[in-house]
Every structure is written in C-alpha cells, then in structure tokens.
Write an enzyme that holds these catalytic residues in place. Structure first.
Site, mmCIF file in Angstrom:
data_model
loop_
_atom_site.group_PDB
_atom_site.id
_atom_site.type_symbol
_atom_site.label_atom_id
_atom_site.label_comp_id
_atom_site.label_asym_id
_atom_site.label_seq_id
_atom_site.Cartn_x
_atom_site.Cartn_y
_atom_site.Cartn_z
ATOM 1 N N HIS A 224 16.508 13.331 -37.294
ATOM 2 C CA HIS A 224 15.763 12.357 -36.495
ATOM 3 C C HIS A 224 15.297 11.279 -37.466
ATOM 4 O O HIS A 224 14.803 11.582 -38.552
ATOM 5 C CB HIS A 224 14.615 13.095 -35.809
ATOM 6 C CG HIS A 224 13.408 12.284 -35.516
ATOM 7 N ND1 HIS A 224 13.440 11.199 -34.680
ATOM 8 C CD2 HIS A 224 12.120 12.411 -35.921
ATOM 9 C CE1 HIS A 224 12.219 10.692 -34.597
ATOM 10 N NE2 HIS A 224 11.410 11.403 -35.339
ATOM 11 N N TYR A 255 8.783 5.611 -31.389
ATOM 12 C CA TYR A 255 7.337 5.793 -31.552
ATOM 13 C C TYR A 255 6.885 5.143 -32.864
ATOM 14 O O TYR A 255 7.702 4.893 -33.749
ATOM 15 C CB TYR A 255 6.940 7.277 -31.481
ATOM 16 C CG TYR A 255 7.450 8.147 -32.610
ATOM 17 C CD1 TYR A 255 6.837 8.159 -33.867
ATOM 18 C CD2 TYR A 255 8.544 8.993 -32.421
ATOM 19 C CE1 TYR A 255 7.288 8.966 -34.893
ATOM 20 C CE2 TYR A 255 9.010 9.812 -33.437
ATOM 21 C CZ TYR A 255 8.379 9.796 -34.676
ATOM 22 O OH TYR A 255 8.837 10.591 -35.692
ATOM 23 N N ASP A 541 6.256 39.528 -10.714
ATOM 24 C CA ASP A 541 6.210 40.285 -9.460
ATOM 25 C C ASP A 541 7.603 40.839 -9.195
ATOM 26 O O ASP A 541 8.605 40.181 -9.475
ATOM 27 C CB ASP A 541 5.682 39.437 -8.293
ATOM 28 C CG ASP A 541 6.567 38.258 -7.956
ATOM 29 O OD1 ASP A 541 7.339 37.790 -8.834
ATOM 30 O OD2 ASP A 541 6.505 37.775 -6.813
#
Ligand SMILES: Cc1cc2nc3c(=O)[nH]c(=O)nc-3n(C[C@H](O)[C@H](O)[C@H](O)COP(=O)(O)OP(=O)(O)OC[C@H]3O[C@@H](n4cnc5c(N)ncnc54)[C@H](O)[C@@H]3O)c2cc1C
Length: 811
Positions: A224, A255, A541
């Site tokens: 990256h 960013y 469940d």
C-alpha cells in the site's frame, strides 16, 4: 509466577498491546519475541502513519477502535503522547458519497461515537487546505486521530516489562514445538523457550508462523503506497506535529495526515500488489525493513494529481519520499483471532490495524485469562469462521486483492463478489437457472434472491417500490413470492444452512450439556435452543432433531458452531461430530397447500399426526428424506433433507406435483420478509455474543429445569440485569423500509440501533428489529430511525406481526 508460560511472537502494535493487557491481568510469565529490534522491529507498525478512523459497518470494529483511542490517548513515553486527538474528517465529493457519509454517520451514532455531518463550507473550515469548490460535505469525528504506533509499542512493552514480562528482540522464531496436540514451546535462533500458550502476532508473517503448527492463516500481505511531501507552503512554520484533522478522500482512494509542514498521503487506488508471506525479505537482507518495498512512482501519479485537486496548496510542493508498505488483508476485511482448531494453546491475533490494536490486545487477553471475551463481540473475527474453500490459496488471494481494490468503495450490504463464482451450487442449481434465478452468495453457495420466472405473479398486486438504495438487489417479484408463500405453496432452497450430525452413545448427554433446551427426548423430537458461552452470551441458535437414539441433526449457523461443538467433545470418543452440509441439500416446502402437495408423494403420514417440531424419515417417490416439520416463514410445511445425489429428483418431484397447487420457487428476499413478520431472530444480525437470551426475546428456548448446561448460571444471573431489549418496530409511513444497522432516536437522543429490517408484504408495512432501552419498549412507543439524511418514524409493535396464534403452523 502467575499464569501459564506465554510466548508472544511479534512485538508490533498487536503483540505489545497483548503483553500489556495480559500482565495487567496478573499474568507475569509473558515473553515477547521479535526478530527485529525494539520498539521498531521492522513490521507494518514500524512505518504506519497511524490514522485512526473509528467508523465501520461492523459494530465490533468500531468498539475495538474506540477502546484503542481511549487507551492510547492515556499513554505516553517520556512525556510524549501516544495519540494525537486531531479529529477525523471524511470528505464527500460526489452525491453518492454524501449519501454514504450519512450512512456512516448512522453507524457511528448507533455505536455511541460522537459524529457530525458538515456542509461544504463547514467541511472546508475544518481543514483549511481543502478546496471548498471540490467538497460537497464531510463527516467529522472529534475523537479520531493519530496513533503514534511505534511509541505505543514502546509504552505498552515497557509497562509489560515493568510487570515482569521479558522482551527478547533479535530472536527469530524458527519453529513451534507441539506434543500430544498442545504447544510446548518455540524454537528461536537464540535457543528454545518453553511455553504453554503461544500467540502469533506476527503480522504479515503470520501465515509462515502458523504453518509451523499446520494452521492455514487466510491473509495476504499487500503493498500500500504511502508518500510524504516536501514542505507545503500553507503549513510553513508549524512546530506541532499535527493540528489538522486526519482526512479521507474515499472517492479517490486517498487519505492524508499532517506531519509538521508536510503531508503524508496514503493511496489505495493502485493495482493490488500482493506478496506471499514466505517471500517477504529477511530482516538483514532488506534495504529499509522487511515490510517496506520500493516506492513505485508510476502507481502514485493519479494520487498526486487528485491530491493537487483536493488540496491546492500541495501544487507548490513535491513528493519527497515514499514506500510501498506491506500489511495484511483478509477475505472479509475482518481480523483473525482465536485458537487453532487442532493445536491447543496456539493462538493468533492477526490482520489487525493500528486502529483496532489495543482493543484486540484486550480481547485476546480476556479470551486467555477469563476463557471468554466479555468486552467485545468477536464472532465476526474468529479465525475458525471459514468454510474449507475459504482457506484455499486461490480464494484467499482473489478475495484479498478484491478487498484491497474496494477498501474505500461504497458497498451495498447485499452486494455479492463477482470473481470466483459459482463456488458452491446446490443440486437444484440447474433448475433454478432455468427459472431465471437471480443469485447472491452465502458461504460460497449460490443462493436465489428471487426468480425471473415469477415476474407474471406481480400483476395485480399493489407492491410499494423502495428507495433507490433499498431497491438494489430487489425486485417486485420478491413481494409476489412472499405473498404466494402465504397464499399457496413455495419451494425454498435451504441448502446453504449449516447442518451438523452428532452421533455416538454420549451424543444426547453431550448436546444437553451445551444447549439451553432439553434434547434428550423421544426419537423424532425437534428442539429449538441456544448455545451459550460461559458468561451467558448467545453463541448461536440451533435446531436439534433427534433422528435416532444416538444420532442428532443440528441445524446451525456456520463453521463456528462446528468448532464450538468439536472443542467441547468428551475425550473418551463417545461422541462424533461431522459437517453434513456439503453432501446434502434441503428444500423448505412451505405454504397452506404444502400438505396437499406432499402427501400424495409419500406413504408416510404427513398429516396433523406429524406434529409441528417433529421429524420423520420418509420416502418421497424414490428419494429418502428427513422431514422436519418446521418453518422459518411461519407457514405449514417441512424442511426436506436428502443427500446431494437425490437433490434434483426431489426438486422435480415436488415441482411437478406442485403445479396443480400453484407451487413457485421462492428466493431469499421473500424469506427474509416472511421471517421478520414472524419475529424469527437471525444470529449474527439480531443477537450475538453480547446478548443474553431473555433480552433477545428467546427466553422460551431456555429450560432452566432441565439440569445444568454451559452458561446456565451466568444466564440466570444476567436475566434481570439486562436493560436492553430486542424490539419489533413497524414503520407507519406507506412503503417505508430501512436496511439494518441504522441508529434509532428518541427525540435528540440516539437510543439504539436496527438489527434486521425488511418490508412485510403480508402486513403491508416496513419492519425493523432494534435494540432499545427497556423503557422505550412499550407497545405504541414512537421512535425514529436515521436512514441516510432523514428520520423515518417507527412504532414499537407487539410481535409476532403475523399469525400470533400460530394457527397456520400447527394444523
Ligand atoms: C503504509 C502503511 C500504512 C498504514 N497505515 C495505517 C493507518 O493509518 N492506520 C492503521 O490503523 N493501520 C495502518 N496500517 C496497517 C498497520 O500498520 C498494521 O495493520 C499493523 O501495524 C499490524 O500490526 P502487527 O503488530 O499485527 O504486525 P507488525 O507490526 O508487522 O508486527 C509483527 C512483528 O512480528 C515479528 N515477527 C514476524 N515473524 C517473526 C518470527 N518468525 N520470529 C520473530 N518475530 C517475528 C516482526 O518482526 C514484526 O515486528 C498501515 C500499514 C502500512 C503498510
């Protein structure tokens, strides 16, 4: 010494956090080994720019990040902070992203993290380098900020050392010793270290370390790009490391963070650059450090162009340095946490960002010290969640690269992967294709969402059209299929649901010790019950059918249930568990005409004598089936199981016989609507590890008088302490529908969050289940659901919404 002998492999930000958390809980025989030098041994942490954005579609990830923020904010080294709380700003430059930040704002609000939506001017004011002409709005999170990752390693390892932990830099782990299925130690290039517990926190090297005990770790190191500018004129003269908020420009995969008068720029827009863990350069052979690859300038050109558009003052700066840095991606973007299924005492805490590191450290420490994690719901992170095909190198590489590409994309909750499909098909697949099935994917299975062949059924029905977002992966056919299920009869492919077989002379006692219901009943009984953890939290469940004295079929939720049962098997060999799913298939045949359709095909009496929640072995024509009289959609009918080889014939027999009764094939869209009308919970969405049965409305499945079972004591203690309730809401606005995960508001207060939602095509209203404080759960209470940029009215409504007298099921 207190506690077992623990060796943590890796002194990155995860290993350091774990050492700190373990020693804080009193375990002091803790050794941290790393092949590199502390506190920057050369892994991903050593060069991470440390941006911490807490927003996530996963409540668990936000909770892990939130704890990390709180912890690092209180840590320092020699007076220097480990966290700079400059706030986080996500900007939107497209209308789609404006909508998306509203959704993200909802996630944060529902998770209790303060967040604000800003208009264009307010966004630009928060980060003066932004071009106000480019941004349309922003999401502002005041508690986000910059983790000083290496300093956080230093602070946490120092604290651990002060409590007795040993730090061993320049120790490379070469092997892990195992005796009788238990770890006994690690072999390093400096000698052997005995251990009762080994935790692999080796980051991008994790697959290499885990392979030493034969464990496949499904992650891929991917490069990256991170670059640093020269001095940006608008920042000239800054003497504080960072004042400006951390910034995300997800429309362009970018960013930013400030570093004095320069900017760090991270980029995900380039081609995926995976590397095999075993091919990462050795510490002493790497130029900078093993996790740093050479910067490929050509991959960064678009990033720099976009940066100059968003932040005009960077036009007077240049890129001064950059790296292609390696860190881990996983197939579902979640970390890998937990114990090896085969080697006791070998644990992993892998694929963790700096953002979640302290939270993960705490979670793993709780798992080790307490035997369960009470602070976080880890079901999405468990390393044992994967199906076998999800461990194949091709799957891991393909999906990890895809996730790299999509890391900042706007993803719809139903959006299926495009590559590597179909992966798993039921025996009905060919027939489903002939009926124009629109397939989505579940655990690799191709699963029809609806069938184009049913388009004609839409005519004459009044079906509301949802908004654009909810209308993706939706068709009015979904509504028609739901209604026809209630009017006539429908065939649902239930093959993707996990089925386990539990056999052996000890099977009944074994299951009864784990589940909340009594399954030691007559052959042919079916019991809906729960698996609980030691703290009374719901693990799953299950529906347990007793098919013979020593044979049970357990309808489960996924691989974690298989793992849970296996871990609790008695050591005497009296019980066996196996996964039946791959070799079997299931059709749910449901609707008021189901009996008329089925009875002529079988000699077995499927009349009222075969009661609701009873099982029978039968032949349908030539096909041997196990018929369970159950229905997740609330209509008369059966789950019909057979082996895969008989599957297509079963489909054909039912289909042909069904023509006289108006049978249709129906998909998952209809199923979800029908189950919510009946109030049937879905594990993972409606309830998870953090909830106990009574608050989830599942107290009926807990039989306290049946004797002891795992979690019994805790669940009794928690019963009256719960203040939250899983609550049924309906949406009075005509046609309104939400999607799940939205915040619920009472006036200005966020009071809870939505779990599952759908439109109820029988009741004619949107349905949302939500966790709410008890005082807001009285029928008729009005609340509002935050859906993108608007509030949708909702009313607490008595459940189930459809057929509360169960007349349709019991006849
Ligand atoms: C360019 C870049 C930017 C990033 N930006 C951010 C960001 O802004 N925010 C964020 O949250 N995350 C970010 N990340 C991700 C983050 O850095 C990592 O996910 C995180 O640091 C991983 O921490 P870790 O402790 O798991 O692994 P590492 O830090 O890699 O530590 C693993 C350690 O294990 C040791 N080790 C491995 N094998 C052995 C062995 N056989 N024997 C002994 N020791 C061994 C290694 O030497 C290493 O020190 C970024 C990553 C990169 C590459």
């Amino acid at each position: 010494m207190t506690g077992p002998r623990v060796v943590i492999v890796g002194a990155g930000v995860v290993g350091a956090a774990l050492a700190d958390e373990l020693t804080a809980r009193g375990w002091d025989d803790v050794t941290v080994v790393d092949q590199g030098d502390l506190p920057a041994p050369g892994g991903s942490t050593s060069h991470a720019p440390g941006l911490v954005f807490q927003a996530s579609g996963s409540r668990t990830m936000t909770a892990l990040a939130r704890y990390t923020v709180e912890k690092l904010d209180g840590l320092e080294v020699d007076g220097e902070p480990c966290f700079l709380q400059v706030g986080g700003l996500e900007v939107a430059t497209t209308p789609e992203r404006v909508a998306e930040i509203h959704r993200r704002h909802g996630w944060l609000t529902g998770s209790g993290v303060e967040a604000h939506l800003l208009d264009a001017a307010a966004t630009a004011a928060k980060h003066p380098l932004l071009d106000p002409e480019v941004v349309l709005g922003g999401l502002w999170v005041p508690t986000d900020g910059l983790a000083k990752a290496v300093r956080a390693v230093d602070a946490q390892t120092r604290r651990a050392a002060a409590r007795g932990a040993r730090l061993l830099p320049r120790h490379e782990v070469l092997d892990i010793t195992v005796t009788d299925g238990r770890v006994t130690g690690v072999v390093t290039d400096q000698g052997e270290l005995p251990a009762d517990v080994v935790v692999c926190c080796a980051g991008i090297w994790g697959p290499v370390v885990a392979a030493k005990v034969g464990m496949t770790l499904p992650l891929t190191p991917l490069a990256h790009q991170l670059a640093w500018t020269s001095s940006v004129p608008a920042l000239a003269g800054r003497d504080e490391e960072a004042v400006l908020p951390i910034l995300r420009h997800q429309d362009q995969d970018l960013y930013y963070r400030e570093r004095f008068d320069t900017l760090g720029i991270g980029y995900y827009g380039h081609r995926p650059m995976p590397i095999r863990a075993q091919d990462i350069a050795r510490l002493d052979a790497s130029e900078v450090m093993p996790s740093v690859l050479e910067f490929t300038q050509e991959d960064f050109e678009e990033a720099w162009r976009q940066t100059q558009l968003l932040l005009p003052s960077t036009r007077d700066a240049k890129i001064e340095e950059g790296i292609n840095g390696l860190f881990s991606f996983t197939t579902d973007n979640m970390p890998l946490i937990g114990q090896s299924p085969d080697v006791s005492g070998f644990w992993v805490a892998e694929a963790v960002w700096v953002t979640h590191s302290a939270g993960v450290g705490r979670a793993v420490a709780e798992l080790l010290v307490d035997g369960h994690c009470s602070s976080f719901d880890l079901h999405e992170c468990d390393v044992n969640r994967f199906e076998p095909h999800q461990l194949s190198p091709q799957y891991v590489l393909t999906r990890d690269c895809q996730n790299f590409v999509e890391v900042y994309d706007i993803l719809h909750p139903l959006q299926p992967a495009e590559d590597l499909r179909p992966l798993r098909t039921s025996p009905f697949h060919q027939r489903q294709r002939e009926l124009g099935a629109v397939f989505l994917e579940a655990s690799g299975w191709e699963r029809p969402q609806w069938y184009a062949a049913n388009a004609g059924l839409v005519d004459g029905r009044d079906i509301p059209t949802p908004d654009d977002w909810a209308a993706r992966y939706w068709s009015p056919i979904v509504a028609a299929e739901a209604q026809v299920t209630r009017e006539a009869v429908a065939m649902y492919d239930m093959t993707a649901l996990k089925r386990l077989e539990v056999t052996g002379r000890g099977a009944a006692a074994f299951l009864n010790g784990l589940v909340t219901g009594n399954v030691d009943k007559s052959v042919g009984s079916v019991t809906y019950c729960l698996l609980l953890d030691v703290d009374g939290g719901i693990r799953s469940d299950v529906t347990v059918a007793r098919l013979a004295v020593d044979r049970f079929q357990v309808g489960a939720n996924g691989n974690l249930d298989l793992d849970w049962l296996r871990r609790h098997l008695p050591p005497d060999g009296s019980v066996q568990v196996r996964d039946l799913t791959p070799g079997t298939c299931c059709i749910g045949l449901w609707g008021p005409r189901a009996r008329d359709l089925l009875q002529p095909l079988t000699d077995t009496d499927v009349g009222p004598a075969l009661k609701y929640f009873r099982a029978a072995e039968a032949f349908i024509g030539t096909v041997p089936v196990t018929a369970l009289r159950l229905s997740y959609v609330g209509e008369l009918g059966w789950e019909l199981y057979t082996t895969a080889d008989h599957g297509q014939r079963l489909w054909d027999l039912l289909w042909e016989a069904g023509q006289a009764h108006g049978v249709i094939a129906a998909g998952r869209g209809a199923f979800n609507s029908l189950r919510l009308e009946k109030g049937y919970r879905s594990f993972g969405a409606d309830m998870t590890y953090e909830h106990e049965p009574y608050q989830a409305g599942l107290g009926f499945a807990v039989k306290l008088d049946k004797g002891d079972f795992l979690g019994r004591e805790a669940v009794v203690a928690r019963k009256d302490a719960s203040t939250q309730r899983l609550t049924c809401l309906t949406l009075p606005e005509p046609g309104a529908v939400v999607m799940g995960k939205e915040p619920v508001h009472a006036g200005d207060r966020c009071v809870g969050y939505v779990t599952s939602a759908a439109y109820g095509y029988t009741i004619g209203a949107g349905i949302a289940y939500a966790w709410l404080p008890e005082e807001l759960t009285a029928v008729g209470t009005r609340v509002q659901i935050g859906y993108f940029d608007r509030r949708v009215d909702a009313v607490v409504t008595a459940e189930p919404l459809f057929d509360p007298g169960m007349t349709r099921l019991r006849g």
